[in-house]
Design an enzyme around this catalytic site. Structure first.
Site: not given
Lengths: 167, 696, 329
Positions: B238, B659-660, B662
């Site tokens: 993360f 991208g996914v 965040e």
């Protein structure tokens, strides 16, 4: 101070020498190379180290190895039957009930232990009718699995997987 | 554009390639590589927040049987580069924060190393310290730039004048606490140092093997070719594993002191609270001037946030206000306090996560002030072009996300006013917020494709899978680009010997690495034609995209939450959250759904639980473990649904995909706080929403 | 963690002898709190005496209609036992509100009672704490105080007792059976845990070498209705901000007997005698329930971070009584 103990890990009898201070988790990981139980917090605060001891789910990080001489321990690596995945592990795969996978072996051991607790009729904090049958509803699964943290936030899929695997 | 050719792997809900290994616990994480008789290093951390180490007494530690080495500043000073204070481990006695590495012990077993570490006596010369925001005795300053390289301040038009002339004004201050990534796998490394010639092998838990190699090469003054970093599986990051940290340098110092031996380092959960980064706490003042119809004239977003005196980190909390909504006058500022605290770093959606909590709560307050539905308010302030750059959008679909979400959520049945729905002992409310995240592509990735004798393709790139689904998604992309089935692709990632890859950060992986894989496949076909011979090989880099100069590229989303607040106890429950996202083409709906819902769960956790509590007397976070620092548990999470628009971004890259990782966390906390207000009439502007906030 | 020896005596007497003879020794049961403390350096024994197997782990009904619970019974076995579920549901509920499934499978009845505070300063050996190191000062008094006690505090300590089980046992008038160097004695649970006073290092009245061997419950309150309500920051797997155990007997429009205990508010599980007195024999009204709850909390002395515990305890207590009596519904 060293002590020699015997553990049956995933069906295999293992003799090992441990420091009295060695936890069951470190005995499995550092002494026996059994890495399925994970170290997430080492203080009983996350559930990543969950294993089954004599078929009950416990935290390996808060168990001293020397105090469990002779115990039968099952990790996520030993749940299945040969190449066949345990139904709970299979359901985790089907539902994509994990992402990084680090809490996963603990989640799966916990789920297996939890389902047998449900089958034994054990109540939980959220059981609405203590007189009625105990079932693995979503609310029951959520409460009973709350000792296993998942930082990837796979909880909804974990609940779905356990629901699917529940008898 | 791929996906129209090949096997149709892209877009299929393929099961995770490494899934079986993960559900049986046999996928090896950094610590779990076997070496004969490895050694164990345990750090000693400073117990003062500012000062100097006067002396270190290691005699008792050295007297313990099984101790192989002790590391202190006098022993190892001058051996690593000291420019970056984070990596200048044990190079001098300066203490910049409580919890800094001031010594270490290497021993035969983890138990002995840990015991020996408690025997090390450190004597300090103690200076005054300051750890709280805003600081009482320290000036705030404007950083040169914020994280991502954006400007610290922007201004357009006379915001103050427009504010003064506005009919409706919002002027509120929002606070977000220190938040900690807390991946379930603590940061771990195994280092082996070989001499003659000098060589380092590092098994590491990282979001980028090449980032670690490059950084360590600089710090150690060693040729990068002499360093190999291996990281096949990573137990979450993360952001916190997006760069090496001090512990990486420490394990190398330990290995260098004991060449030829594998040295293992596993940070404890408590040590992670001072050594591997965190989201800095922020104080955000938002002023909005609008007309009665909700149209925004002026928007001002002023951010004050924590940085460390040891190393600057400037969370870009205000940048979202530069592009989200229309405003003819606008100002954003970032001010830092360089405190005697551990070094903040990336945490999932740095900038957007705290920034959109503030902005989207302010938007909810504006909606009530104007008597408008919060969705309608947002629709009235949709900019036709990017207000910041003036560029057209590559695809701005926020309005569709809001409308589709409203329909799916049943938004139209909500009572207009707060405190309008009671169910037994519980107040019930609903809330909405927008989400945004830039569609980033990082430069510097390269992929290689080799045709094997059995007809399969080995596809190599030093990318990382931190739970994101990289193993699976890149395999799907390669299959389609090569026109074969995914079973004919053998992907190799997580090793610095493979072609260079950018960091797994900023939701950029699929775009950066995926584009390199597509380019390599094209090069392979161009070079080797339809009938390549075994051993045929091609490499290509992520191509430059000239359209980056022509379009503003962002993903958007809408977040909806239902919240129940107990009228007696203030307990907050979130039975339902829904997110509708616009994120370009989705490579793998199964893993994408997990990332999006997982981000939303982390947003729920941010809303309800997360807060690192600093004790200003001692200078450290006193609840630095998983019992004190709460992250959401299973029982905190109800129904979580994510869906996405059927969309391909023709400008962003060859895949049309973004991208996914965040965007799922962005806006969730605001949606929940807004729903809690709708339920109770109590507006919470400081996270988290603990029960005490609703008593009264 | 310092090295220690490990021994597994065959009986409780032998265990007591072993700990009495060695000033560095301490008892180990489920380990869920002690092993944590070993790692943190909060406890540094030189010898562990494992009492699992040495103490009784069965539950037996006694002739007077009560129950005797062996100290070695795990929290999950206790919560699941048919007699406990049927006759002492408040205890079952309290147990199930605590910790997690895994921890309840390990933790024992005796160990649960003797678990120590989760005060962050007590657990952090780099900060002063009078409980851990007498005379070093209380960091919690002026520090992070959200979890601190509001009742029965002292200038030396504001820690809370973390057990849920103990709060449930308190309204059952449980008695703790203790074996010591000079024989067996019975201590009412209400007298087991101390208030911190000037000796916060002493959690209980137990003397060195004394071992809890059983917990006895008198016959259940006839026609009593009980509940355990826990309020915490997470929906599960978190310690109580405030908890309420209540057992009431209602006849007509009056409470004839009330037993109320609070958790999360004091150094010991806290019997709310003033609330009980204010309830017994009075006509049932919601306002009356609230006044009764406030009677106990009137003595509260919160710090800068935990003033919320006062209204929270009053509200929770009122809500529990409301649900049990049906007042206002």
């Amino acid at each position: 101070m060293d002590s020699t103990i015997t553990l049956t890990v995933d069906g295999e009898r293992r003799e090992l020498t441990v420091d009295t201070r060695t936890t069951l988790l470190d005995a499995l990981r550092d002494r026996l190379g059994v890495y399925a139980p994970k170290k997430g917090c080492d203080h009983g605060q996350c559930g990543s180290c969950t294993v089954l001891m004599e078929d009950r789910r416990v935290l390996a990080c808060l168990s001293l190895a020397v105090a469990h001489d002779g115990a039968r321990v099952t990790t996520a690596a030993g749940l299945g039957d040969g190449d066949e995945l345990h139904p709970v592990a299979g359901a985790f795969l089907d539902e994509d009930a994990f992402q990084c996978g680090y809490c996963t072996p603990g989640q799966i051991c916990s789920a297996v232990g939890m389902l047998s607790e449900v089958a034994s009729g054990w109540l939980s904090h959220v059981t609405e009718d203590p007189e009625g049958p105990v079932e693995a509803t979503d609310a029951e699964i959520r409460e009973r699995m709350s000792g296993n943290l998942c930082r990837c936030g796979a909880y909804p899929h974990i609940v779905a997987a356990i629901r699917r695997a529940a008898p | 554009m791929i996906g129209t050719e090949g096997s149709g792997a892209v877009g299929a809900p393929m099961e995770r390639i490494e899934g079986r290994a993960k559900v049986t616990g046999t996928a090896p994480y950094a610590y779990e590589h076997d070496f004969p008789d490895p050694l164990h290093v345990h750090p000693v951390l400073s117990t003062v927040p500012r000062g100097r180490v006067r002396s270190v007494d290691v005699s008792a530690a050295q007297g313990l049987t099984g101790v192989r080495a002790t590391l202190t500043a006098p022993d190892v000073a001058g051996t690593v580069g000291a420019e970056d204070r984070e990596f200048a481990v044990l190079q001098d006695g300066e203490v910049f924060f409580r919890g800094q590495i001031v010594a270490a012990v290497v021993a035969d077993t983890p138990e002995i190393a840990r015991q020996a570490a408690t025997l090390v006596r450190v004597d300090y010369e103690v200076d005054d310290h300051e750890v709280e925001l805003p600081p009482a005795r320290r000036e705030l300053y404007r950083p040169e730039e914020v994280n991502t390289g954006a400007e610290a301040d922007t201004a357009r038009g006379d915001a103050d004048a427009v504010l003064a002339d506005s009919t409706v004004r919002i002027d509120r201050t929002y606070r977000t606490p220190r938040e900690y990534n807390n991946p379930m796998e603590p940061h771990c490394s195994i280092a082996v140092w070989e001499t003659d010639p000098e060589r380092l092998v590092l098994y590491d838990s990282t979001q980028g093997v090449h980032v670690v190699r490059r950084t360590l090469a600089e710090v150690l003054g060693l040729d990068a070719e002499r360093i190999r970093v291996i990281s096949p599986h990573v137990g979450g990051g993360f952001g916190s594993k997006g760069s090496p940290h001090a512990h990486n340098v420490l394990v190398v110092l330990a290995a260098r002191a004991l060449p030829g031996r594998a040295v293992k380092l596993a940070l404890t959960r408590r040590q992670m609270f001072s050594l591997v980064g965190y989201r800095p706490n922020t104080i955000q003042r938002i002023r909005i001037g609008a007309e009665e119809d909700g149209r925004i004239g002026a928007l001002v977003h002023d951010v004050v946030e924590t940085s460390s005196l040891a190393k600057e980190y400037a969370e870009q909390s205000g940048v979202c206000s530069r592009m989200m909504y229309t405003a003819r006058a606008r100002r954003t500022t970032h001010r830092l306090a360089a405190l005697d605290v551990p070094i903040p770093f990336w945490m999932r959606a740095p900038g957007e996560a705290p920034g959109m909590f503030a902005l989207e709560t302010a938007m909810d307050e504006l909606a009530y002030a104007c008597g408008l539905d919060p969705i309608e308010l947002r629709l009235r302030n949709e900019p036709g072009r990017d207000p910041e750059s003036g560029l057209p959008w590559s695809g701005r679909h926020l309005a569709r996300c809001l409308r589709q979400g409203a329909e799916r959520f049943g938004w139209d049945t909500r009572p207009e006013l707060p405190r309008g729905h009671r169910d037994g002992d519980w107040w019930v409310g609903t809330g909405v917020a927008s989400a945004v995240y830039p569609r980033l592509t990082l430069p510097g990735s390269e992929a290689e494709i080799v045709l094997e004798r059995d007809g399969s393709h080995t596809v190599s790139i030093g990318a990382a899978d931190i739970g994101t689904g990289t193993w699976t998604a890149l395999t799907q992309i390669a299959a389609d680009a090569l026109g074969c089935g995914p079973d004919r692709v053998r992907l190799r990632i997580g090793d610095s010997r493979l072609p260079t890859a950018s960091v797994a950060g900023g939701s950029s992986g699929i775009s950066s690495w995926g584009s390199a894989v597509v380019a390599a496949a094209r090069a392979f076909r161009d070079a080797h034609g339809d009938r390549p011979a075994p051993g045929a090989r091609s490499r290509a880099e992520t191509p430059e995209n000239p359209e980056r100069e022509e379009y503003a590229m962002y993903s958007f989303g809408s977040q909806f939450a239902e919240v129940r607040v107990n009228a007696d106890t203030g307990e907050v429950r979130v039975p339902r959250i829904l997110g509708v996202f616009s994120a370009g083409r989705i490579i793998n709906p199964r893993t994408a759904r997990s990332q999006l819902t997982g981000g939303m769960v982390m947003g729920l956790s941010m809303a309800l639980h997360e807060e690192g509590v600093v004790d200003p007397r001692f200078g450290h976070v006193v609840n630095g473990d998983l019992a004190g620092y709460h992250v959401a548990a299973n029982a905190d999470v109800g129904r979580v649904e994510a869906e996405w628009l059927d969309e391909v971004d023709p400008h962003v890259n060859a895949l049309g995909a973004a991208g996914v990782g965040e965007i799922g966390i962005v806006g969730t906390a605001a949606a929940i706080a807004n729903a809690a207000f709708h339920a109770t009439g109590v507006r919470v502007r400081d996270l988290p929403l603990t029960p005490d906030r609703f008593l009264g | 963690m310092n090295p220690f020896t490990y021994a597994r005596p065959g009986g409780a007497g032998e265990a007591v002898e072993a700990v009495t003879a060695d000033p560095g020794a301490c008892f180990l049961a489920g380990g869920t709190n002690l092993v944590d403390h070993l790692k943190l350096g909060v406890a540094s024994p030189t010898a562990l005496v494992d009492v699992r197997g040495a103490v009784d782990d069965t539950i037996e009904e006694s002739p007077d209609g009560g129950v005797r619970i062996g100290a070695g019974v795990t929290n999950s076995d206790l919560a699941a036992h048919p007699v406990i579920r049927r006759s002492y549901p408040v205890l079952s509920s309290a147990l199930l509100a605590g910790a997690s499934g895994q921890l309840r499978n390990m933790a024992t009845t005796g160990g649960n009672l003797l678990q120590r505070t989760r005060c962050v300063y007590f657990q952090d050996v780099t900060t002063p704490c009078n409980k851990r190191e007498p005379g070093s000062g209380c960091s919690a008094l002026e520090g992070h105080g959200r979890d601190n006690a509001v009742l029965g505090t002292s200038e030396q300590c504001v820690a809370t007792h973390p057990s849920d089980m103990a709060v449930g046992l308190l309204v059952l008038d449980a008695v703790v059976v203790v074996l010591g160097p000079s024989g067996e004695r019975r201590v009412p649970l209400a007298d087991l845990h101390r208030l911190p006073g000037a000796e916060p290092e002493r959690d209980t009245v137990l003397e060195r070498g004394e071992l809890i061997t059983a917990v006895e419950l008198p016959a259940p309150l006839a026609e009593g209705r009980g509940a355990y309500r826990k309020v915490r920051d997470r929906a599960s797997y978190a310690f109580a901000l405030v908890s309420v155990a209540a057992l009431v007997h209602v006849r007509g429009d009056r409470i004839t007997e009330a037993r109320i205990a609070l958790g999360g508010v004091a150094h010991a599980p806290w019997r709310a005698r003033r609330t009980e007195a204010a309830l017994e024999g009075r006509p049932l009204t919601e306002a009356g329930l609230r006044v009764a709850a406030e009677a106990e909390l009137a003595r509260a002395r919160p710090g800068k971070d935990n003033a919320f515990k006062v209204p929270l305890a009053v509200n929770t207590c009122t809500a529990v009584l409301r649900d049990l009596t049906g007042v206002g519904s």
